[in-house]
Motif scaffolding. Sequence first.
Motif, short mmCIF file in Angstrom:
data_model
loop_
_atom_site.label_atom_id
_atom_site.label_comp_id
_atom_site.label_asym_id
_atom_site.label_seq_id
_atom_site.Cartn_x
_atom_site.Cartn_y
_atom_site.Cartn_z
N GLU A 25 31.74 27.77 40.21
CA GLU A 25 31.86 27.00 41.45
C GLU A 25 31.33 25.58 41.27
O GLU A 25 31.92 24.61 41.75
CB GLU A 25 31.09 27.71 42.57
CG GLU A 25 31.24 27.04 43.93
CD GLU A 25 30.54 27.80 45.04
OE1 GLU A 25 30.41 27.26 46.14
OE2 GLU A 25 30.11 28.95 44.78
N THR A 38 37.03 36.16 37.63
CA THR A 38 38.37 36.69 37.32
C THR A 38 39.06 37.17 38.58
O THR A 38 40.24 36.92 38.80
CB THR A 38 38.26 37.84 36.31
OG1 THR A 38 37.57 37.38 35.14
CG2 THR A 38 39.62 38.34 35.89
N LYS A 40 38.32 36.27 41.71
CA LYS A 40 38.52 35.16 42.66
C LYS A 40 39.84 34.46 42.42
O LYS A 40 40.56 34.10 43.36
CB LYS A 40 37.38 34.15 42.54
CG LYS A 40 37.54 32.94 43.45
CD LYS A 40 36.38 31.99 43.35
CE LYS A 40 36.59 30.77 44.26
NZ LYS A 40 35.46 29.83 44.20
N TYR A 41 40.20 34.26 41.14
CA TYR A 41 41.43 33.56 40.81
C TYR A 41 42.59 34.51 40.51
O TYR A 41 43.64 34.08 40.04
CB TYR A 41 41.19 32.60 39.64
CG TYR A 41 40.29 31.44 40.01
CD1 TYR A 41 40.80 30.35 40.71
CD2 TYR A 41 38.93 31.45 39.71
CE1 TYR A 41 39.98 29.30 41.09
CE2 TYR A 41 38.10 30.40 40.08
CZ TYR A 41 38.63 29.33 40.76
OH TYR A 41 37.81 28.28 41.14
N ASP A 42 42.37 35.81 40.77
CA ASP A 42 43.41 36.83 40.65
C ASP A 42 44.05 36.82 39.26
O ASP A 42 45.27 36.91 39.11
CB ASP A 42 44.49 36.63 41.72
CG ASP A 42 45.37 37.87 41.88
OD1 ASP A 42 44.88 38.99 41.61
OD2 ASP A 42 46.54 37.73 42.26
N VAL A 99 43.88 28.44 34.60
CA VAL A 99 43.92 28.17 36.04
C VAL A 99 43.59 26.70 36.26
O VAL A 99 42.53 26.21 35.83
CB VAL A 99 42.91 29.06 36.79
CG1 VAL A 99 42.90 28.68 38.28
CG2 VAL A 99 43.27 30.53 36.63
N VAL A 128 42.75 23.73 38.72
CA VAL A 128 42.11 23.58 40.03
C VAL A 128 42.05 22.11 40.40
O VAL A 128 41.57 21.27 39.62
CB VAL A 128 40.68 24.18 40.00
CG1 VAL A 128 40.04 24.07 41.39
CG2 VAL A 128 40.71 25.63 39.53
N PRO A 143 45.03 26.65 43.64
CA PRO A 143 45.01 26.71 42.17
C PRO A 143 46.35 27.17 41.61
O PRO A 143 47.04 27.99 42.22
CB PRO A 143 43.91 27.75 41.89
CG PRO A 143 43.06 27.78 43.11
CD PRO A 143 44.00 27.51 44.25
N ILE A 147 48.27 28.85 38.18
CA ILE A 147 47.91 29.67 37.04
C ILE A 147 49.08 29.78 36.06
O ILE A 147 50.23 29.93 36.49
CB ILE A 147 47.44 31.09 37.50
CG1 ILE A 147 46.96 31.91 36.29
CG2 ILE A 147 48.52 31.81 38.25
CD1 ILE A 147 46.24 33.19 36.70
#
Length: 337
Positions: free
Chosen positions: A14, A65, A67-69, A77, A79, A85, A87
């Motif tokens: 974060e 992992t 959180k960003y699927d 990813v 951002v 985001p 991917i």
Amino acid sequence: MAALVAINSAAQAEQLVKGKSAVLYFWASWAPMCKQTDDLAARLAKECPNVAWGSVEAEEVEDVTEKYDVQSVPAFVFVQEGKAPEIVIGANAPEITQKAVTLNSTPTKKPTAQPGDAMDLDKKVNGAGTKDGDDLNTRLKSLINKAPVMLFMKGEPGAERCGFSRTIVGLLKDQGVPFGHFDILGDEEVRQGLKTFSNWPTFPQLYAKGKLIGGVDIVKELIEEDELKSELGVSESSLDDRLKKLTSQEPVMLFMKGEPGAERCGFSRTIVGLLKEQGVQFGHFDILGDEEVRQGLKTFSNWPTFPQLYAKGKLIGGVDIVKELIEEDELKESLGL
């Protein structure tokens, strides 16, 4: 020149992406394709200095992992503040490079400095201010108890970044000691905080059940005196017996994060789906609920990641192996079904 920063926690991820353009590179040691993308990520981090770059071992930092699927590796990813985001899965170097270069040339708003910002890290490291000191101590207590045996080192097993860390990893493996690990080079707050927390100024540091054991010299002495396992509270024979029983509990056993229908990582969700699609019945064990089993299986089967699939007590492998066996129409034969 931008650096590829090792991400060890959700808070660190974060902080990396906050207020700036960033790329998170998700990888796993068992995925052959990641050997190609490791070099790509390192090169792009140098060529795109206006972007913050983070390296995430997908199965070790599961909060990030999830959180960003990310459900497959390698994955990049991208951002950017104010945008969803993006991917890219796989090793499509031209696409990854194009997105990185575009992100690097996109201006970002510089955050306005607030009074006291420059003091934040110093406060966290030295415990200045009651709240910051308490928060750091709480985090350190959680980390040193993350596994029955925890090693705080430079780098990670197999990719040690100092001779002392390499030595202690070798000693623990030679003794058959399962252990969790934390790369202190990726988190300066933990690195400095542990020195004060445990009154031990150097690394690596080895802990057992939250208690500091020491560094390389202490471990060597305990081995020479045949006292290492008793000091660590490790009983190899009883753990091995338990793991043998667990891996043979059902004809097909899956050791995963969560349970079928309530998986707690994308890789576990994927392998459960594959087995169900193939009509394979299997038992399962949630390694998140038993740290001894989680760490012990890594040594027991010489396989460092999860999920792990077993047939009649024999390790078959993880997601990629299962996919390959399905593609070759050999899964059921390998499972003895």
